[in-house]
Motif scaffolding. Sequence first.
Motif, PDB file in Angstrom:
ATOM      1  N   GLY A   1       0.780  -1.235   0.000  1.00 31.43           N
ATOM      2  CA  GLY A   1       0.000   0.000   0.000  1.00 31.43           C
ATOM      3  C   GLY A   1       0.809   1.281   0.000  1.00 31.43           C
ATOM      4  N   VAL A   2       2.107   1.208  -0.254  1.00 33.98           N
ATOM      5  CA  VAL A   2       2.933   2.418  -0.361  1.00 33.98           C
ATOM      6  C   VAL A   2       2.754   2.974  -1.771  1.00 33.98           C
ATOM      7  CG1 VAL A   2       5.280   3.353  -0.285  1.00 33.98           C
ATOM      8  CG2 VAL A   2       4.588   1.570   1.331  1.00 33.98           C
ATOM      9  N   LEU A   3       2.484   4.283  -1.859  1.00 32.51           N
ATOM     10  CA  LEU A   3       2.242   4.926  -3.149  1.00 32.51           C
ATOM     11  C   LEU A   3       3.528   5.554  -3.680  1.00 32.51           C
ATOM     12  CD1 LEU A   3       0.308   5.872  -5.390  1.00 32.51           C
ATOM     13  CD2 LEU A   3      -0.244   7.846  -3.936  1.00 32.51           C
ATOM     14  N   TYR A   4       3.897   5.170  -4.899  1.00 35.31           N
ATOM     15  CA  TYR A   4       5.058   5.733  -5.595  1.00 35.31           C
ATOM     16  C   TYR A   4       4.568   6.571  -6.767  1.00 35.31           C
ATOM     17  CZ  TYR A   4       8.059   2.493  -3.052  1.00 35.31           C
ATOM     18  OH  TYR A   4       8.735   1.824  -2.063  1.00 35.31           O
TER      19      TYR A   4
ATOM     20  N   ASP B   1      17.312   8.128 -16.445  1.00 40.26           N
ATOM     21  CA  ASP B   1      16.725   8.519 -17.716  1.00 40.26           C
ATOM     22  C   ASP B   1      15.855   9.747 -17.452  1.00 40.26           C
ATOM     23  OD1 ASP B   1      14.811   8.438 -20.108  1.00 40.26           O
ATOM     24  OD2 ASP B   1      16.142   6.776 -20.575  1.00 40.26           O
ATOM     25  N   SER B   2      15.444  10.425 -18.512  1.00 40.51           N
ATOM     26  CA  SER B   2      14.650  11.641 -18.331  1.00 40.51           C
ATOM     27  C   SER B   2      13.177  11.470 -18.666  1.00 40.51           C
ATOM     28  CB  SER B   2      15.219  12.766 -19.187  1.00 40.51           C
ATOM     29  OG  SER B   2      15.125  12.413 -20.564  1.00 40.51           O
ATOM     30  N   GLU B   3      12.813  10.390 -19.336  1.00 41.84           N
ATOM     31  CA  GLU B   3      11.472  10.274 -19.903  1.00 41.84           C
ATOM     32  C   GLU B   3      10.771   8.993 -19.458  1.00 41.84           C
ATOM     33  OE1 GLU B   3       8.337  11.707 -22.215  1.00 41.84           O
ATOM     34  OE2 GLU B   3      10.186  12.726 -21.746  1.00 41.84           O
ATOM     35  N   PHE B   4      10.353   8.947 -18.199  1.00 41.37           N
ATOM     36  CA  PHE B   4       9.615   7.788 -17.700  1.00 41.37           C
ATOM     37  C   PHE B   4       8.134   7.986 -17.952  1.00 41.37           C
ATOM     38  CE2 PHE B   4      13.608   7.034 -15.787  1.00 41.37           C
ATOM     39  CZ  PHE B   4      13.687   5.655 -15.701  1.00 41.37           C
ATOM     40  N   GLU B   5       7.468   6.958 -18.432  1.00 45.70           N
ATOM     41  CA  GLU B   5       6.061   7.047 -18.803  1.00 45.70           C
ATOM     42  C   GLU B   5       5.154   6.230 -17.893  1.00 45.70           C
ATOM     43  OE1 GLU B   5       4.968   9.163 -21.025  1.00 45.70           O
ATOM     44  OE2 GLU B   5       6.986   9.748 -21.619  1.00 45.70           O
ATOM     45  N   GLY B   6       5.637   5.127 -17.357  1.00 43.55           N
ATOM     46  CA  GLY B   6       4.775   4.276 -16.548  1.00 43.55           C
ATOM     47  C   GLY B   6       5.557   3.466 -15.534  1.00 43.55           C
ATOM     48  N   ILE B   7       4.896   3.153 -14.403  1.00 41.35           N
ATOM     49  CA  ILE B   7       5.478   2.286 -13.391  1.00 41.35           C
ATOM     50  C   ILE B   7       4.405   1.320 -12.907  1.00 41.35           C
ATOM     51  CG2 ILE B   7       7.313   3.850 -12.618  1.00 41.35           C
ATOM     52  CD1 ILE B   7       5.526   4.713 -10.287  1.00 41.35           C
ATOM     53  N   SER B   8       4.848   0.131 -12.490  1.00 37.83           N
ATOM     54  CA  SER B   8       3.915  -0.872 -12.006  1.00 37.83           C
ATOM     55  C   SER B   8       4.679  -1.905 -11.192  1.00 37.83           C
ATOM     56  CB  SER B   8       3.223  -1.556 -13.186  1.00 37.83           C
ATOM     57  OG  SER B   8       2.312  -2.524 -12.736  1.00 37.83           O
ATOM     58  N   PHE B   9       4.025  -2.412 -10.167  1.00 40.56           N
ATOM     59  CA  PHE B   9       4.608  -3.503  -9.401  1.00 40.56           C
ATOM     60  C   PHE B   9       4.217  -4.827 -10.024  1.00 40.56           C
ATOM     61  CE2 PHE B   9       5.223  -0.217  -6.338  1.00 40.56           C
ATOM     62  CZ  PHE B   9       6.375  -0.588  -5.672  1.00 40.56           C
ATOM     63  N   GLY B  10       5.197  -5.710 -10.158  1.00 35.77           N
ATOM     64  CA  GLY B  10       4.946  -7.046 -10.687  1.00 35.77           C
ATOM     65  C   GLY B  10       4.573  -8.004  -9.574  1.00 35.77           C
ATOM     66  N   PRO B  11       4.176  -9.216  -9.928  1.00 38.16           N
ATOM     67  CA  PRO B  11       3.813 -10.213  -8.922  1.00 38.16           C
ATOM     68  C   PRO B  11       4.990 -10.608  -8.023  1.00 38.16           C
ATOM     69  CG  PRO B  11       3.752 -11.169 -11.134  1.00 38.16           C
ATOM     70  CD  PRO B  11       4.001  -9.705 -11.286  1.00 38.16           C
TER      71      PRO B  11
ATOM     72  N   ALA C   1       9.421  -0.129 -14.721  1.00 38.32           N
ATOM     73  CA  ALA C   1       9.175   1.171 -15.343  1.00 38.32           C
ATOM     74  C   ALA C   1       9.289   1.057 -16.854  1.00 38.32           C
ATOM     75  CB  ALA C   1      10.183   2.195 -14.830  1.00 38.32           C
ATOM     76  N   SER C   2       8.539   1.914 -17.543  1.00 35.12           N
ATOM     77  CA  SER C   2       8.684   2.030 -18.989  1.00 35.12           C
ATOM     78  C   SER C   2       9.130   3.453 -19.288  1.00 35.12           C
ATOM     79  CB  SER C   2       7.369   1.707 -19.704  1.00 35.12           C
ATOM     80  OG  SER C   2       6.378   2.644 -19.356  1.00 35.12           O
ATOM     81  N   THR C   3       9.880   3.595 -20.381  1.00 34.93           N
ATOM     82  CA  THR C   3      10.372   4.909 -20.763  1.00 34.93           C
ATOM     83  C   THR C   3       9.802   5.297 -22.116  1.00 34.93           C
ATOM     84  OG1 THR C   3      12.341   4.041 -21.883  1.00 34.93           O
ATOM     85  CG2 THR C   3      12.546   4.552 -19.539  1.00 34.93           C
TER      86      THR C   3
END
Length: 186
Positions: free
Chosen positions: A120-123, A155-165, A171-173
């Motif tokens: 439940g920690v928000l990043y 990197d300078s251009e991060f677009e998405g983050i998600s926790f895996g199982p 992260a995606s750039t």
Amino acid sequence: GRFYTVNQGNPQGAADQLGYLSLANSAFIPVGTSLGSINGVSGIIAIGVSTGGQTTGISHDPTTGRTYGVTLSGFLYEINLATGAANPNAFGPNVGYRRITMATGTNIGSIEDIAFSPTGVLYAVRNNIPPSTLGSIFVVDKVTGVASAPVDLPDSEFEGISFGPDGLLYASTGYGVETTPGNRNS
């Protein structure tokens, strides 16, 4: 389960709209008409138009069952998955959003995405803000909106983050990322 997403103000200038993707044909199935307008410390914002900025990320908190959205401008809000609208009382009576800030009160913008950890920690992740040439990641208090000190990313251009199982944050750039040994991203 459903794969929820937000249609960003399409056509241009329209409010953002919650929906989910059909797993049969990838069609966008709208939920409600728009995320709407909500009140908070900066006054009333309309999610998806100039006052609130477009939604850039949504994430589900596995510890509370609540789903949150964030705008590029740094407004954190809760989404009602049944109605498709932002919760106007998510943070108290008539307080529908929190502005993500540093402990000093400085607003944080250019937020590209948010992700809840399994605990439940928000990043949140943001793109570079000059004079920095790097993006950054930080922890956001989901009650107050106050963020920890940002940590620079390679990197300078991060677009998405998600926790895996596996519990790791991925992260995606928007384009290539440094992958030399010892400097890999995961």
